[in-house]
Design a protein around this motif. Structure first.
Motif, short mmCIF file in Angstrom:
data_model
loop_
_atom_site.label_atom_id
_atom_site.label_comp_id
_atom_site.label_asym_id
_atom_site.label_seq_id
_atom_site.Cartn_x
_atom_site.Cartn_y
_atom_site.Cartn_z
N VAL A 5 0.84 -1.20 0.00
CA VAL A 5 0.00 0.00 0.00
C VAL A 5 0.88 1.26 0.00
O VAL A 5 1.82 1.37 0.78
CB VAL A 5 -0.92 0.00 1.23
CG1 VAL A 5 -1.62 1.34 1.39
CG2 VAL A 5 -1.95 -1.13 1.10
N GLN B 1 -1.32 5.24 2.20
CA GLN B 1 -1.46 5.52 3.64
C GLN B 1 -0.15 6.13 4.13
O GLN B 1 0.93 5.59 3.87
CB GLN B 1 -1.73 4.23 4.42
CG GLN B 1 -3.06 3.58 4.12
CD GLN B 1 -3.24 2.28 4.90
OE1 GLN B 1 -2.67 2.09 5.97
NE2 GLN B 1 -4.02 1.36 4.35
N THR C 241 -4.91 1.57 -1.10
CA THR C 241 -5.53 0.85 0.00
C THR C 241 -6.69 -0.02 -0.48
O THR C 241 -6.93 -1.11 0.06
CB THR C 241 -6.04 1.85 1.06
OG1 THR C 241 -4.92 2.56 1.58
CG2 THR C 241 -6.76 1.15 2.19
N ARG D 117 -9.22 2.02 6.77
CA ARG D 117 -7.99 2.67 7.21
C ARG D 117 -7.96 4.14 6.78
O ARG D 117 -8.38 4.50 5.69
CB ARG D 117 -6.76 1.97 6.63
CG ARG D 117 -6.56 0.51 7.04
CD ARG D 117 -6.55 0.32 8.54
NE ARG D 117 -5.99 -0.95 8.95
CZ ARG D 117 -6.67 -2.06 9.16
NH1 ARG D 117 -7.99 -2.06 8.97
NH2 ARG D 117 -6.07 -3.16 9.55
N LEU E 31 -6.12 7.42 5.44
CA LEU E 31 -5.00 7.61 4.52
C LEU E 31 -3.94 8.54 5.10
O LEU E 31 -2.75 8.38 4.82
CB LEU E 31 -5.50 8.15 3.17
CG LEU E 31 -6.50 7.24 2.43
CD1 LEU E 31 -6.81 7.82 1.05
CD2 LEU E 31 -5.96 5.82 2.30
#
Length: 298
Positions: free
Chosen positions: A178, A181, A249, A258, A260
């Motif tokens: 990812v 994030q 993500t 989640r 970022l």
């Protein structure tokens, strides 16, 4: 330095770093979950009330299964909110300071810049909401409480992103990581070093002192998961890193959404404690270097 710490947690990342780094004059009594059931407020109260001479209490225990918490909200709240609430009441009764560890996940990630302590929390999931409830319970229940928000903890112990990347790097020729994030990766050892260095000061600070309240404690610098993975493999596999593809993500759907942007501003730590933790890259190099040395001597 003479410091006696009653610590909830004995096997987690921070708990083990505290025990490893406690030098002469520092006595830590670490209570495991087998010794004190964190879902039993009465047991927590007795542990604090019946403890011997103590200078401060550290809660280094938590329910940390972010996705699993979506299906276990009662357990997440019991450990992350009601247990700290019981600690706060018992510490207040004895006049002891309480240090509690929270998370960047109390924020939604919608702010474009770094989060400061006074920004309004807006957790996206059960885990974050349970940690926020714990923060509030600690600050409301004990007038000598320090709540430390941390981010992306990594160490040679337990389950964390560093350990996961090392495992995958040994078994997978290509990885998707990812890249959208962003946070401040933080070494559990550096967090422990901060607590130990300030322990005597905190043990003496009176109610109302500026040391108490919310505090962001993270290593300097910002990274994505992809950035961190690149740094890990640059050190562990400099000649033969796995192929890595940066992905959003959304490529890894999870039960808990989640944020970022989880970047935490540390201006208050610099102002109050005149400290800034070192860059995360330096901390990562030390942890990975220690792991490599252990592997070579095993």
């Amino acid at each position: 330095m003479s410091l006696r710490i009653l610590q909830f947690g004995a096997t987690g990342q921070l708990a083990r770093e505290m025990l490893d780094r406690a030098g002469p004059g520092i006595e830590i009594t670490a209570l495991s979950r087998a010794e004190v059931d964190l879902t039993d407020p009465g047991a927590i109260a007795r542990a604090i009330g019946e403890a011997g001479d103590t200078d401060l209490v550290l809660n280094a225990a938590a329910y940390t299964a972010v996705d699993k918490a979506e299906g276990e909200p009662d357990l997440a709240y019991a450990v992350n909110a009601w247990a700290p609430a019981a600690m706060a009441r018992a510490c207040q009764a004895r006049g002891l300071p309480l240090l509690h560890v929270s998370t960047d996940m109390v924020f939604s990630g919608e702010k474009p810049g770094p989060y400061v302590e006074t920004d309004a929390p807006a957790p996206l999931h059960v885990y974050g909401a349970s940690k926020l409830a714990g923060e509030q319970a600690v600050l409301n229940g004990c007038d000598r409480a320090l709540v430390m928000r941390v981010s992306w903890l990594f160490s040679a112990y337990g389950q964390n992103f560093l350990q996961m990347m090392l495992r995958l790097g040994e078994t997978q020729p290509a990885l998707k990581v990812v890249a959208d994030q962003r946070a401040c990766p933080t070494a559990s050892g550096d967090l422990a070093a901060f607590i130990l260095s300030q322990g005597e000061r905190l043990a003496k600070a009176p109610a109302g002192a500026r040391e108490w309240g919310l505090l962001h404690v993270v290593n300097a610098g910002v990274a994505s998961r992809y950035d961190m993975a690149q740094a890990i493999f640059a050190q562990t596999k400099p000649g033969n890193p796995p192929a890595m593809e940066p992905v959003p993500t959304s490529a890894f759907p999870t039960p808990a959404r989640r944020a970022l942007n989880a970047v935490l501003d540390t201006s208050r730590m610099q102002e109050v404690f005149s400290l800034q933790l070192r860059p995360w890259q330096e901390a990562l190099e030390d942890v990975v270097g220690a792991l490599i040395a252990q592997k070579e001597t095993a």
